[in-house]
Design a protein around this motif. Structure first.
Motif, PDB file in Angstrom:
ATOM      1  N   ASP A  52       0.822  -1.212   0.000  1.00  0.00           N
ATOM      2  CA  ASP A  52       0.000   0.000   0.000  1.00  0.00           C
ATOM      3  C   ASP A  52       0.855   1.261   0.000  1.00  0.00           C
ATOM      4  N   LEU A  53       1.927   1.271   0.799  1.00  0.00           N
ATOM      5  CA  LEU A  53       2.803   2.446   0.830  1.00  0.00           C
ATOM      6  C   LEU A  53       3.478   2.638  -0.520  1.00  0.00           C
ATOM      7  N   ALA A  54       3.949   1.556  -1.105  1.00  0.00           N
ATOM      8  CA  ALA A  54       4.628   1.654  -2.392  1.00  0.00           C
ATOM      9  C   ALA A  54       3.676   2.134  -3.482  1.00  0.00           C
ATOM     10  N   LEU A  55       2.455   1.603  -3.497  1.00  0.00           N
ATOM     11  CA  LEU A  55       1.489   2.003  -4.512  1.00  0.00           C
ATOM     12  C   LEU A  55       1.134   3.482  -4.360  1.00  0.00           C
ATOM     13  N   ALA A  56       0.879   3.924  -3.131  1.00  0.00           N
ATOM     14  CA  ALA A  56       0.543   5.329  -2.909  1.00  0.00           C
ATOM     15  C   ALA A  56       1.681   6.241  -3.336  1.00  0.00           C
ATOM     16  N   THR A  57       2.901   5.824  -3.064  1.00  0.00           N
ATOM     17  CA  THR A  57       4.055   6.629  -3.464  1.00  0.00           C
ATOM     18  C   THR A  57       4.194   6.658  -4.975  1.00  0.00           C
ATOM     19  N   ALA A  58       3.985   5.519  -5.626  1.00  0.00           N
ATOM     20  CA  ALA A  58       4.062   5.468  -7.082  1.00  0.00           C
ATOM     21  C   ALA A  58       3.028   6.378  -7.722  1.00  0.00           C
ATOM     22  N   GLU A  59       1.820   6.377  -7.172  1.00  0.00           N
ATOM     23  CA  GLU A  59       0.771   7.251  -7.705  1.00  0.00           C
ATOM     24  C   GLU A  59       1.158   8.720  -7.539  1.00  0.00           C
ATOM     25  N   ALA A  60       1.785   9.048  -6.407  1.00  0.00           N
ATOM     26  CA  ALA A  60       2.238  10.423  -6.180  1.00  0.00           C
ATOM     27  C   ALA A  60       3.363  10.798  -7.130  1.00  0.00           C
ATOM     28  N   VAL A  61       4.258   9.864  -7.386  1.00  0.00           N
ATOM     29  CA  VAL A  61       5.352  10.109  -8.335  1.00  0.00           C
ATOM     30  C   VAL A  61       4.798  10.360  -9.730  1.00  0.00           C
ATOM     31  N   ALA A  62       3.837   9.535 -10.144  1.00  0.00           N
ATOM     32  CA  ALA A  62       3.238   9.696 -11.470  1.00  0.00           C
ATOM     33  C   ALA A  62       2.581  11.067 -11.607  1.00  0.00           C
TER      34      ALA A  62
END
Length: 270
Positions: A27-37
């Protein structure tokens, strides 16, 4: 996106490799990836999501290393599918190259391992983009030998990353001449803005760092002619399980990337 198409974009557009140092949770990785995108999209930059399934070079043997190969690749594949972002992750041993290449678009060689011939050749033979971090112990012109090993193994999709050089004990310094020197190798050059402010082993059982200097160094590197930046970012760096002191808060990523994009938009002679 196929590696050849991605690499063509990285050669003609500025880009960011960003994400948490290690996969702490899906969940942390996905949320961070979405923020990066989102942050990269607002800045008009190509984004590649970065996170490690294993950190094999931690200061202490008791430190958190990640979820491991099988679960880590499952998470990275799912993040890639849900966000549309290509993925970059580390490998540490030659036999890791093939399975990681089934998911990752970019295989990253850690700085401490940048001269390991078997590892470089295994990464090159996958046909994926290979990003090699220049060792803290190498001069920028020493990366010529690294480049030649990769080329001789049949891979021309290469990136080279500057992450600072050892400067006494527990300290790094960035020689901005290295960007121009490494660009003469004929491939895109990346600046690791967060590991360059790391204090390796500076807290005894773990590394320290000073993230306050990340923006200034990143802006200077953009002006000096790097093609992309590498930034470890985290929603709560002070509680990150790896490299928290030098990680950039992901909620502040968009503003910094827009500053870099503005600098890159100014015509340069390099």
């Amino acid at each position: 996106m196929e590696s050849t198409a991605l690499y063509a974009r990285l050669r003609r557009e500025h880009f960011v490799l960003a994400g948490p140092c290690v996969l702490e949770s899906f969940d942390l990785a996905l949320a961070t990836a979405e923020a990066v995108a989102e942050a990269a999209g607002r800045a008009g930059l190509v984004a590649v999501f970065k996170s490690s399934w294993d950190k094999a070079n931690r200061t202490s043997g008791k430190s958190f290393r990640g979820p491991g190969l099988e679960r880590g690749l499952e998470w990275l594949a799912a993040i890639k599918a849900r966000t549309g972002l290509p993925v970059v992750t580390d490998i540490h041993l030659p036999d890791e190259a093939a399975p990681v290449a089934e998911v990752a678009d970019v295989l990253q060689i850690p700085a401490f391992l940048c001269r390991q011939t078997d590892l470089l050749e295994a990464a090159a033979r996958t046909g994926r983009i290979v990003n090699v971090k220049k060792g803290q112990f190498l001069a920028p012109w020493d990366m010529r030998g690294v480049r030649d090993k990769l080329l001789n193994a049949g891979n021309e999709n290469l990136l080279f990353t500057e992450r600072g050089s050892s400067f006494g004990y527990n300290n790094l310094v960035v020689d901005f001449r290295s960007f121009g020197i490494m660009r003469e190798l004929g491939f895109p050059v990346v600046f690791d803005a967060t590991h360059s402010v790391q204090l390796p082993g500076g807290q005894g059982s773990c590394s320290g760092g000073d993230r306050r200097h990340v923006p200034a160094l990143a802006r200077a590197a953009a002006a000096a002619g790097v093609d992309g930046v590498f930034m470890e970012c985290h929603p709560d760096p002070d509680h990150a399980l790896c490299d928290g002191p030098n990680s950039w808060p992901v909620q502040h990523l968009a503003g910094l990337l827009q500053e870099l994009a503005h600098i890159w938009s100014v015509p340069h002679a390099y």
